[in-house]
Design an enzyme around this catalytic site. Structure first.
Site, PDB file in Angstrom:
ATOM      1  N   ALA A 272      15.078  57.432  30.270  1.00 47.89           N
ATOM      2  CA  ALA A 272      14.236  58.479  30.826  1.00 47.89           C
ATOM      3  C   ALA A 272      14.912  59.143  32.025  1.00 47.89           C
ATOM      4  O   ALA A 272      14.810  60.350  32.215  1.00 47.89           O
ATOM      5  CB  ALA A 272      12.892  57.888  31.222  1.00 47.89           C
ATOM      6  N   PHE A 273      15.623  58.354  32.822  1.00 45.46           N
ATOM      7  CA  PHE A 273      16.188  58.891  34.067  1.00 45.46           C
ATOM      8  C   PHE A 273      17.709  58.850  34.144  1.00 45.46           C
ATOM      9  O   PHE A 273      18.298  59.472  35.008  1.00 45.46           O
ATOM     10  CB  PHE A 273      15.626  58.122  35.264  1.00 45.46           C
ATOM     11  CG  PHE A 273      14.140  58.221  35.361  1.00 45.46           C
ATOM     12  CD1 PHE A 273      13.532  59.407  35.740  1.00 45.46           C
ATOM     13  CD2 PHE A 273      13.331  57.138  35.064  1.00 45.46           C
ATOM     14  CE1 PHE A 273      12.164  59.506  35.812  1.00 45.46           C
ATOM     15  CE2 PHE A 273      11.960  57.231  35.131  1.00 45.46           C
ATOM     16  CZ  PHE A 273      11.366  58.419  35.507  1.00 45.46           C
ATOM     17  N   GLY A 274      18.341  58.046  33.269  1.00 49.59           N
ATOM     18  CA  GLY A 274      19.788  57.898  33.410  1.00 49.59           C
ATOM     19  C   GLY A 274      20.496  58.045  32.084  1.00 49.59           C
ATOM     20  O   GLY A 274      19.881  58.084  31.030  1.00 49.59           O
ATOM     21  N   VAL A 276      24.658  57.293  30.047  1.00 47.28           N
ATOM     22  CA  VAL A 276      26.051  56.855  30.102  1.00 47.28           C
ATOM     23  C   VAL A 276      26.844  57.857  29.289  1.00 47.28           C
ATOM     24  O   VAL A 276      26.463  58.168  28.158  1.00 47.28           O
ATOM     25  CB  VAL A 276      26.255  55.466  29.450  1.00 47.28           C
ATOM     26  CG1 VAL A 276      27.683  54.989  29.648  1.00 47.28           C
ATOM     27  CG2 VAL A 276      25.309  54.446  30.016  1.00 47.28           C
ATOM     28  N   LYS A 296      28.179  55.933  34.278  1.00 47.55           N
ATOM     29  CA  LYS A 296      26.720  55.810  34.378  1.00 47.55           C
ATOM     30  C   LYS A 296      26.250  56.800  35.421  1.00 47.55           C
ATOM     31  O   LYS A 296      26.782  56.816  36.541  1.00 47.55           O
ATOM     32  CB  LYS A 296      26.353  54.405  34.840  1.00 47.55           C
ATOM     33  CG  LYS A 296      26.330  53.389  33.741  1.00 47.55           C
ATOM     34  CD  LYS A 296      25.765  52.089  34.280  1.00 47.55           C
ATOM     35  CE  LYS A 296      25.451  51.138  33.151  1.00 47.55           C
ATOM     36  NZ  LYS A 296      24.698  49.978  33.599  1.00 47.55           N
ATOM     37  N   ASP A 456      18.180  40.226  30.251  1.00 45.57           N
ATOM     38  CA  ASP A 456      18.065  40.994  29.009  1.00 45.57           C
ATOM     39  C   ASP A 456      19.288  40.750  28.127  1.00 45.57           C
ATOM     40  O   ASP A 456      19.899  41.682  27.608  1.00 45.57           O
ATOM     41  CB  ASP A 456      17.901  42.484  29.336  1.00 45.57           C
ATOM     42  CG  ASP A 456      17.424  43.271  28.120  1.00 45.57           C
ATOM     43  OD1 ASP A 456      17.045  42.637  27.119  1.00 45.57           O
ATOM     44  OD2 ASP A 456      17.430  44.516  28.182  1.00 45.57           O
ATOM     45  N   ASN A 461      23.044  44.479  24.208  1.00 45.29           N
ATOM     46  CA  ASN A 461      23.654  44.572  25.532  1.00 45.29           C
ATOM     47  C   ASN A 461      25.049  43.959  25.574  1.00 45.29           C
ATOM     48  O   ASN A 461      25.555  43.635  26.647  1.00 45.29           O
ATOM     49  CB  ASN A 461      22.760  43.903  26.577  1.00 45.29           C
ATOM     50  CG  ASN A 461      21.711  44.864  27.092  1.00 45.29           C
ATOM     51  OD1 ASN A 461      21.933  46.077  27.110  1.00 45.29           O
ATOM     52  ND2 ASN A 461      20.569  44.348  27.482  1.00 45.29           N
ATOM     53  N   ASP A 474      24.875  45.940  31.054  1.00 45.79           N
ATOM     54  CA  ASP A 474      23.468  46.152  31.353  1.00 45.79           C
ATOM     55  C   ASP A 474      23.252  47.655  31.309  1.00 45.79           C
ATOM     56  O   ASP A 474      23.798  48.386  32.114  1.00 45.79           O
ATOM     57  CB  ASP A 474      23.160  45.597  32.748  1.00 45.79           C
ATOM     58  CG  ASP A 474      21.712  45.810  33.107  1.00 45.79           C
ATOM     59  OD1 ASP A 474      20.961  46.320  32.257  1.00 45.79           O
ATOM     60  OD2 ASP A 474      21.337  45.468  34.236  1.00 45.79           O
TER      61      ASP A 474
HETATM   62  N1  ADE Z   1      27.633  52.674  25.928  1.00 48.01           N
HETATM   63  C1  ADE Z   1      27.133  52.310  27.097  1.00 48.01           C
HETATM   64  N2  ADE Z   1      28.074  51.808  27.888  1.00 48.01           N
HETATM   65  C2  ADE Z   1      29.227  51.868  27.213  1.00 48.01           C
HETATM   66  C3  ADE Z   1      30.562  51.490  27.483  1.00 48.01           C
HETATM   67  N3  ADE Z   1      30.889  50.953  28.646  1.00 48.01           N
HETATM   68  N4  ADE Z   1      31.473  51.679  26.529  1.00 48.01           N
HETATM   69  C4  ADE Z   1      31.116  52.220  25.359  1.00 48.01           C
HETATM   70  N5  ADE Z   1      29.889  52.582  25.029  1.00 48.01           N
HETATM   71  C5  ADE Z   1      28.946  52.413  25.954  1.00 48.01           C
END
Ligand code: ADE
Length: 700
Positions: A272-274, A276, A296, A456, A461, A474
């Protein structure tokens, strides 16, 4: 041009960057202040999408090399030459020198003494304080503010003496001294002193008891601490999390990375807020000029709280440190004037759950000895191979042995080139599954040693990187837990119920032992090749109660007896009866070794190795089911595991027929999102004296 002005210390290495539209400009050239062209061997060029990055490195820079450097480029169409300049300022190194001499002072006893050491030098000198030739250490009542100011509170006669501050840098040192005289202070009668001390001690004791009492009253369980959206936390027994995060340092000289050296690419995940995103980082490490990384960051809608949560995540990552089996921090962009970004390692093959599912058609228990031989032709004898594999997983990535070490040499060009390990063609073996399990145990052993609780731990993860290396991550803000059916709603929180230990579900107690429970579920995910845990089981209050009473998941499809016993050990009801991650590393290491020795021999399926013994919850007439539903001890385990509390018989969940109102996931399994009606909730509350962590839960 990245900067208009670049200030560096003489003797250091400096890289000047310049970027241009790839399709508009050509003939990029750097020129010295003398206007002479920089020879091309000293420059480097990288192309990324629409941009050309053109850099020029000066090693061991001298004062004489200061001046204005120009980067020019020619417009391909108009032939006009554009020029940008950057001013290189080279600071000369200077030995420390005293800017203002300390003055002798006389102070009254019980007053506060402040001495200021005004010195300068390049690089900035470090300051140490001495009294009568002995170094002063910070203590109660003695503070060194940025080391520049020495503050002594409630000065005593004892504090009288010669005070010196010494400023040191690589060019030399300078001393600055003054004599401090203390006036009065001896007159206080003994009685007065005794009364003072007793009152002080009593007040301190009272204050201590009061704070302990308040802490005990207020101490939240790990889950109750507002962590933003981070699941990895530091053990809240040490100190409340918010306080821990505020106290954790962020050393910008070590971690800050310029935003303009990041070129952002596609989104890898978002919440919702972040989110990658994949990115290219120029000059983030010594091994490559351009490296693919994951960044991130927050979405535009994020508030101050989310920003704080991301900053906490950064500080926690710094605190955790580096390990091969965790997604490591590479840098961060925290300077004002742009978004907060955390740069972490990129794991090319995505999350383990999806990867395993994609490999279901390509699973073979063992490679035949011939296959293995061709694959590992150079590896020599078997024990040496096992040893090297175990060593390479246990290392922090610096080892150059075979196995699944990280390939440090991969650079930007790797994206364009053909992938040498082409995972899409690779078959998945039992060894791979044990090896992933072993590596996750290694990573968790490390996190536990750093006093971190994951909360988690699940295959979603875990990320798969090159050379079969898996890394714990995470997703934090970058997972949409509102859309993911693995997360069940409780008030404004969503929890991964199927991975949670009973004490976490019922009492909100999260510890390394509850992470061990989740690790057991993760093992189940691995050995079912990415299936959703508790297939066909309705995740309701009955499920939770049966879990608490000792009912467990049946073995997954691709599991051997030892591995299933390891899962059962992780799912011991009493948290302290569960193995530690160190024990799991040992056990999985042994299994990995045994498996490599097994290669080429026949694979013995689980149900032929089981011996039925004790309670079953059979459905009439289901022969194989009977073995699978009541998992008992088998001979191989009796010698290996000395856990006295291990149940001889484990009751397992029966498969509930999937009703028409049940949601099915993509594998045709029953979706595990929790469905509780308000009536069911009330019943559960009656059964449970302690509070149930979820509100009325609607299935997402
Ligand atoms: N998705 C979320 N984090 C990742 C990462 N570090 N490398 C590849 N896919 C990702």
């Amino acid at each position: 041009m990245t900067k208009e002005k670049e200030t560096v210390l003489e003797g250091s290495d400096v890289t000047l960057f310049c970027k241009a539209e790839k399709y508009l400009f050509s003939n990029l050239m750097w020129s010295y202040p003398s206007e002479q062209a920089v020879p091309p061997v000293l420059t480097e060029k990288h192309h990324k999408e629409h941009t050309t990055f053109f850099s020029f490195t000066i090693k061991n820079v001298t004062k004489e090399q200061a001046g204005i450097y120009n980067c020019s480029a020619e417009n391909r169409y108009t032939k006009e030459v554009l020029q940008r300049s950057t001013q290189l300022i080279v600071q000369e190194k200077e030995a420390p020198w005293v800017m203002q001499h300390l003055q002798n002072v006389t102070v009254n006893s019980s007053s506060t003494l402040v001495l200021e050491c005004r010195v300068d030098g390049t690089p900035l000198p470090t300051i140490t304080w001495f009294k009568n030739g002995y170094e002063i250490q910070p203590a109660s009542g003695i503070t060194m503010l940025y080391n520049e100011n020495l503050i002594i509170e409630r000065v005593k006669k004892d504090d009288e003496g010669l005070y010196t501050c010494r400023a040191v840098n690589e060019m030399g040192y300078a001393n600055n001294s003054a004599y401090v005289t203390v006036r009065g202070g001896e007159e206080k009668s003994n009685i007065e002193v005794i009364i003072l001390v007793c009152t002080g001690v009593a007040a301190t004791l009272f204050w201590l008891l009061l704070t302990l009492f308040i802490r005990k009253l207020k101490k939240p369980h790990a889950s109750e601490i507002k962590t933003g959206y981070l699941s990895i936390i530091m053990d809240p027994d040490e100190m409340p999390l918010n306080e821990q995060c505020e106290r954790l340092p962020y050393d910008s000289s070590k971690w800050e990375f310029p935003r303009d050296r990041l070129s952002l690419g596609k989104t890898l995940g978002h919440g919702a807020f972040g989110k990658v995103v994949e990115a290219s980082a120029f000059g983030i490490d010594k091994c490559s000029t351009c490296k693919t990384v994951a960044v991130k960051m927050l979405k535009e809608c994020a508030t101050n709280n989310e920003c704080k949560a991301l900053m906490s995540e950064l500080k926690i990552l710094i605190h955790i440190g580096h390990h091969l089996n965790v997604v490591n921090l590479l840098g961060a962009c925290t300077k004002p004037g742009g978004p907060l970004m955390i740069v972490v390692e990129y794991c090319k093959y995505g999350n383990l759950s999806n990867y395993l599912r994609s490999k279901r058609g390509d699973f073979i228990a063992y490679k035949s000895q011939e296959m293995e031989k061709t694959a590992d032709d150079s590896s020599g004898d078997l024990s040496e191979l096992i040893k090297r594999r175990l060593e390479s997983v246990a290392s922090t990535g610096s080892s150059a042995s075979s196995g699944f070490i990280e390939d440090k040499s991969y650079s930007d060009s790797e994206e364009e080139e053909e992938d040498p390990e082409d995972m899409s063609k690779k078959q998945l073996t039992m060894e791979d599954l044990i090896c992933y399990s072993f590596q996750v145990a290694k990573g968790m052993e490390f996190l536990a040693s750093r006093k971190c609780i994951h909360r988690d731990l699940a295959a979603r993860n875990i990320l798969l990187s090159e050379n079969n290396v898996v890394k714990i991550c995470d997703f934090g803000l970058a997972r949409d837990i509102y859309k993911d059916p693995d997360y069940v709603r409780k008030g404004d929180a969503r929890l991964p119920l199927k991975w949670m230990a009973p004490e976490a579900i019922f009492d909100k107690i999260y510890t390394t032992q509850s992470d061990v429970w989740s690790f057991g579920v993760l093992l189940w995910e691995i050995f079912s090749l990415g299936a959703s845990p508790y297939p066909g089981v309705q995740i309701d209050e009955d499920f939770c109660c049966r879990l608490k009473e000792g009912t467990r998941m049946r073995p997954p499809e691709y599991c051997n007896p030892e591995m299933y016993q390891t899962m059962l050990d992780c799912w011991q009801g009493v948290p302290t009866d569960r193995p530690t991650f160190t024990e799991l590393v040992q056990r999985l290491g042994d299994l990995l070794q045994a498996n490599v020795q097994q290669e080429g021999k026949d694979y013995i399926p689980l149900n032929t190795a089981l011996r039925v013994d004790g309670e079953t919850n059979l459905k009439p007439g289901s022969g194989e089911q009977s073995i699978r539903n009541s998992v008992t001890r088998w001979s191989m385990l009796e010698s290996g595991n000395n856990n006295k509390n291990r149940p001889l018989s484990v009751k397992t969940f029966d498969e509930v027929p999937v009703g028409k109102d049940k949601v099915l996931n993509e594998e045709g399994e029953s979706d595990s999102g929790m469905v509780l009606s308000s009536v069911e909730m009330k019943n559960l509350k009656r059964q449970e004296t302690r509070s149930w962590p979820f509100g009325i839960i609607a299935h997402a």
